[in-house]
Structures are given as C-alpha cells and as structure tokens.
Design an enzyme around this catalytic site. Structure first.
Site, PDB file in Angstrom:
ATOM      1  CB  SER A   1     -30.196 -40.716  23.023  1.00 37.11           C
ATOM      2  OG  SER A   1     -29.555 -39.549  23.445  1.00 37.11           O
TER       3      SER A   1
ATOM      4  NE  ARG B   1     -35.217 -37.922  24.673  1.00 39.56           N
ATOM      5  CZ  ARG B   1     -34.779 -36.918  25.431  1.00 39.56           C
ATOM      6  NH1 ARG B   1     -35.594 -36.319  26.284  1.00 39.56           N
ATOM      7  NH2 ARG B   1     -33.540 -36.497  25.329  1.00 39.56           N
TER       8      ARG B   1
ATOM      9  CD  GLU C   1     -34.689 -41.086  22.567  1.00 41.39           C
ATOM     10  OE1 GLU C   1     -35.385 -40.720  21.591  1.00 41.39           O
ATOM     11  OE2 GLU C   1     -33.664 -40.487  22.935  1.00 41.39           O
TER      12      GLU C   1
HETATM   13  N1  EPU Z   1     -21.330 -40.054  29.527  1.00 37.06           N
HETATM   14  C1  EPU Z   1     -20.243 -40.878  29.525  1.00 37.06           C
HETATM   15  N2  EPU Z   1     -19.831 -41.399  28.344  1.00 37.06           N
HETATM   16  C2  EPU Z   1     -20.471 -41.138  27.169  1.00 37.06           C
HETATM   17  C3  EPU Z   1     -21.598 -40.297  27.184  1.00 37.06           C
HETATM   18  C4  EPU Z   1     -22.020 -39.758  28.383  1.00 37.06           C
HETATM   19  O1  EPU Z   1     -19.633 -41.154  30.547  1.00 37.06           O
HETATM   20  O2  EPU Z   1     -20.030 -41.659  26.139  1.00 37.06           O
HETATM   21  C5  EPU Z   1     -21.770 -39.475  30.815  1.00 37.06           C
HETATM   22  C6  EPU Z   1     -21.014 -38.229  31.213  1.00 37.06           C
HETATM   23  O3  EPU Z   1     -20.740 -38.317  32.582  1.00 37.06           O
HETATM   24  C7  EPU Z   1     -21.991 -37.100  31.015  1.00 37.06           C
HETATM   25  C8  EPU Z   1     -23.320 -37.789  31.226  1.00 37.06           C
HETATM   26  O4  EPU Z   1     -23.115 -39.128  30.739  1.00 37.06           O
HETATM   27  O5  EPU Z   1     -21.774 -36.103  31.918  1.00 37.06           O
HETATM   28  C9  EPU Z   1     -24.464 -37.158  30.501  1.00 37.06           C
HETATM   29  O6  EPU Z   1     -24.141 -37.022  29.123  1.00 37.06           O
HETATM   30  P1  EPU Z   1     -24.871 -35.935  28.202  1.00 37.06           P
HETATM   31  O7  EPU Z   1     -24.846 -34.610  28.862  1.00 37.06           O
HETATM   32  O8  EPU Z   1     -24.308 -36.066  26.833  1.00 37.06           O
HETATM   33  O9  EPU Z   1     -26.385 -36.388  28.237  1.00 37.06           O
HETATM   34  P2  EPU Z   1     -27.097 -37.806  28.093  1.00 37.06           P
HETATM   35  O10 EPU Z   1     -27.754 -38.134  29.371  1.00 37.06           O
HETATM   36  O11 EPU Z   1     -26.157 -38.824  27.519  1.00 37.06           O
HETATM   37  C10 EPU Z   1     -29.407 -36.804  27.385  1.00 37.06           C
HETATM   38  C11 EPU Z   1     -30.405 -36.966  26.281  1.00 37.06           C
HETATM   39  C12 EPU Z   1     -29.941 -36.249  25.007  1.00 37.06           C
HETATM   40  C13 EPU Z   1     -29.776 -34.782  25.340  1.00 37.06           C
HETATM   41  C14 EPU Z   1     -28.754 -34.631  26.487  1.00 37.06           C
HETATM   42  C15 EPU Z   1     -28.643 -33.212  26.973  1.00 37.06           C
HETATM   43  C16 EPU Z   1     -31.517 -39.094  26.673  1.00 37.06           C
HETATM   44  C17 EPU Z   1     -31.704 -40.518  26.234  1.00 37.06           C
HETATM   45  N3  EPU Z   1     -30.613 -38.380  25.993  1.00 37.06           N
HETATM   46  O12 EPU Z   1     -28.207 -37.480  26.978  1.00 37.06           O
HETATM   47  O13 EPU Z   1     -30.976 -36.376  24.039  1.00 37.06           O
HETATM   48  O14 EPU Z   1     -29.318 -34.055  24.208  1.00 37.06           O
HETATM   49  O15 EPU Z   1     -29.202 -35.422  27.631  1.00 37.06           O
HETATM   50  O16 EPU Z   1     -29.799 -32.849  27.654  1.00 37.06           O
HETATM   51  O17 EPU Z   1     -32.199 -38.654  27.592  1.00 37.06           O
HETATM   52  C18 EPU Z   1     -31.761 -37.643  22.191  1.00 37.06           C
HETATM   53  O18 EPU Z   1     -32.779 -37.879  22.870  1.00 37.06           O
HETATM   54  O19 EPU Z   1     -31.624 -38.119  21.030  1.00 37.06           O
HETATM   55  C19 EPU Z   1     -30.696 -36.834  22.766  1.00 37.06           C
HETATM   56  C20 EPU Z   1     -29.557 -36.584  22.112  1.00 37.06           C
END
Ligand code: EPU
Length: 339
Positions: free
Chosen positions: A239, A164, A335
């Site tokens: 995010s 990012r 972010e």
């Molecule tokens: N999780 C929780 N609770 C929540 C949300 C997430 O426990 O409320 C945990 C879960 O264990 C889940 C893990 O977090 O398995 C990862 O969650 P998710 O797959 O939704 O991905 P993320 O790490 O929260 C990142 C990016 C997203 C992108 C997704 C998929 C960042 C800051 N965010 O989110 O990007 O869509 O991975 O690759 O890196 C964005 O940048 O605006 C964005 C949406």
C-alpha cells in the site's frame, strides 16, 4: 572483526520497488556487535539504515554510509499456559519467520503471512493485515541508539503503536536501530482471526470450518497473491498510501453522493475509507506512465513495471493525491517512506 565496505553500490536488489539508485558506501551487518562497532567508528557521519527495503521509495542516490541490517537468528523461550516467547533477529525475512512459527504450530502471526520486509522494520510501522497487527503479539524489541551505541529494550506500551505507526516513526525517528523482536505466541488453543471477509470466503470455498493456523496462512497467501503484485515480478511497496480516517459528518456527506462507498468504522465518530477505492474512483487503476503505474488489481499499490525512477513513481503518487483531493476533499498520506 572484518567489515567489508562496498563503494558505489546499486541498491536495486535491496528495495522491493526495484529502484536503481547508488549508495556511495554500503556495509552489511551480521551481528549486534558489528552494528555497535560500525556506528561507533562512524559517529559523526550521515548514516542510512536499510532493512528489507519494502516500505520505501528511493528517489535519489544516497551519498552516505548505508548500513544493511542482516542479523539472522531465531530463539524460543518456553512459557507456561500454552504460550511461547519467540525472538527473531532484525535481519530475518518476515514471511520466512511467520512460516517458521506456523511449522512449529506457534499461533498469532498467520494473518501476517507474505508481508514483504524484515522482522526489524515490522514494529516501525506496526505492520498489519486481515484483522491483525504486529502489536497484538509483540512483547518487546531490542534496539541500539545510533549516536551512543547503547542498547535499550522497548515494551509494547513504550512503542506507542497505532495504525501503521509507532514511536519509531515519531519522537524516536532515526534515533534507534531495532536488532531483535520478541513475540508472545500460542502453542495450543490458538485464537483464530477469520472474521475478515476475504479470509472467510477463502475458507468456505475450501469447505474448511475449523481452520488450523496453517490453513489461515494459506488463505491469506492466496488472497494476497490474487491482489498484490509479487515484488520479485513487479516492483512495489505494498500500500503506497494509508487508508484515510475522516469524521462521521464528512463521511455522511460523502455517502450522499456515493452510496456504495466502502468503509470501516473506527469508533463512534471516525470512519476509515479504503484509499484503493478513492483512487479507483479517480480512474487510476491499471494506469501507466512509462514504467511507473498503478496496479491493475489494487489501486492502492503503485508499481515499477521495469525501470521507473523513484521520481517517476513519486510524480504518479502526487497526481493521485491531487485528484483524490479535488474529487473527495481528502488528503492521502503516504504509507511508504519517501527518501
Ligand atoms: N478497493 C477498491 N479498489 C481497489 C482496492 C480496494 O474499491 O483498487 C476497496 C474494495 O471495496 C475493498 C476495500 O477497498 O473491499 C478494501 O481493500 P483490501 O481488502 O484490499 O484492503 P485495503 O484497505 O486496500 C489494507 C492494508 C493492506 C492489507 C489489507 C488487508 C492499508 C494502507 N493497507 O488494504 O496492507 O494487506 O488491508 O488487511 O491499511 C500494506 O500496508 O502494504 C498492505 C498491503
């Protein structure tokens, strides 16, 4: 050239958080020539560059000239060996551009389906999702220097992409306006990236073993729709925080207290932790203060339920940062750009 300036314009429909702030002056730019003309006329003025408005939280009225980059157009350049160069102008809607590529069977961007915003701002934060980042297919971008009006082409290396992150968020912050981006995509033998758990599950559910890029895109759209609010229905900027990266020792200490902590290994010594999990542990998921709140399906996403002000959303974000720091000793970095 006829350029229309609008005065005291509400930006509510120009930012995905749906925050109602006023721009004292607003101009929509439809070509690179118009852009160069406008910045040369307004050389000594404060300018604010507005693209898709999908990665910002507006907390105050903008007492300056807001330049909305709406330059449209896509062109393709055939290449040998099953690849193609596709150039999109900055004002193209990102998701529509990805769908254009999928329709033409150009592979490489399918995992980035349904990300809000415009093509021009995608390189600034090196958008990423489901195992892919923009930098994986990015070849060059063209940009205009704000104070000199000179054009410059940036290569992938020159952009200094990170998680990012890019040169446009650091050394060159506020210095250039991106006008077009070129990607190298595949026209045959696509390299598919389906290893992200949620994509694998979505494909298996539909009994798909050898997916097409269209099927991957559909799986990504389904996953995003199930977790992330549609900005047209509930204001948000995806995010709100970055996933924090901590060292292995600190992670192991945390793991002693929280055996189920999810993580991604970045390298030997560093671990990335989902900020959404940290926020959920602090009991913020689905919480709401007036119209400002935390999404009920993904705690990393702050939402404007209707008429929240930018300040109200900012207060929620500060509360979250304080609680996460108190509980985990981890600082969550935003972010989203706070304006
Ligand atoms: N999780 C929780 N609770 C929540 C949300 C997430 O426990 O409320 C945990 C879960 O264990 C889940 C893990 O977090 O398995 C990862 O969650 P998710 O797959 O939704 O991905 P993320 O790490 O929260 C990142 C990016 C997203 C992108 C997704 C998929 C960042 C800051 N965010 O989110 O990007 O869509 O991975 O690759 O890196 C964005 O940048 O605006 C964005 C949406």
């Amino acid at each position: 050239m006829h350029l229309k300036i609008e005065y005291n314009k509400s930006l509510k429909n120009y930012n995905t958080f749906g925050i109602d702030v006023i721009a004292s002056e607003f101009i929509q730019i439809n070509s690179e020539d118009e852009l160069i003309e406008v910045i040369s006329i307004n050389k000594n003025r404060k300018l604010f560059i507005l693209s898709g408005g999908s990665n910002m939280l507006l907390t105050k009225n903008l007492d300056c000239l807001v330049i909305h980059i709406a330059i449209k157009g896509i062109s393709i350049h055939q290449q040998p060996n099953g690849t193609i160069l596709v150039t999109a102008n900055a004002g193209e809607n990102w998701h529509d551009f990805v769908q254009f590529c999928i329709k033409n069977d150009y592979g490489g961007l399918e995992n980035l389906s349904l990300i809000p915003g415009y093509v021009g701002s995608a390189p600034i934060q090196n958008i990423g999702a489901y195992g892919i980042e923009l930098k994986d297919t990015f070849v060059t971008c063209q940009a205009v220097h704000i104070s000199t009006g000179e054009k410059k082409t940036f290569s992938n290396t020159e952009c200094n992409f990170g998680y990012r992150n890019s040169i446009f968020k650091n050394e060159l912050k506020g210095k250039y306006i991106i006008t077009q981006v070129t990607f190298k995509l595949t026209t045959e033998k696509h390299t598919l990236n389906t290893s992200y758990g949620a994509i694998e599950n979505a494909l298996t559910e539909n009994n798909i073993t050898t997916p097409t890029i269209k099927e991957i895109s559909e799986a990504v759209i389904k996953i995003r729709r199930s977790k992330l609010p549609d900005p047209l229905e509930i204001g948000n900027s995806g995010s709100f925080f970055k996933n924090p990266v901590i060292n292995l020792y600190d992670f192991e200490q945390l793991q002693k207290s929280y055996q189920n902590i999810p993580f991604y290994k970045v390298n030997e010594n560093t671990i990335k932790i989902p900020a959404g999990w940290l926020i959920e542990q602090c009991n913020y998921k689905g919480k709401r203060w007036g119209d400002a709140g935390v999404h009920n399906k993904q705690a990393l996403v702050l939402v404007n339920h209707n008429n929240a002000s930018g300040q109200e959303i900012l207060e929620v974000s500060k509360k979250i940062q304080e609680s996460v720091f108190k509980k985990f000793n981890i600082h969550l970095e935003t972010e989203v750009n706070i304006i």
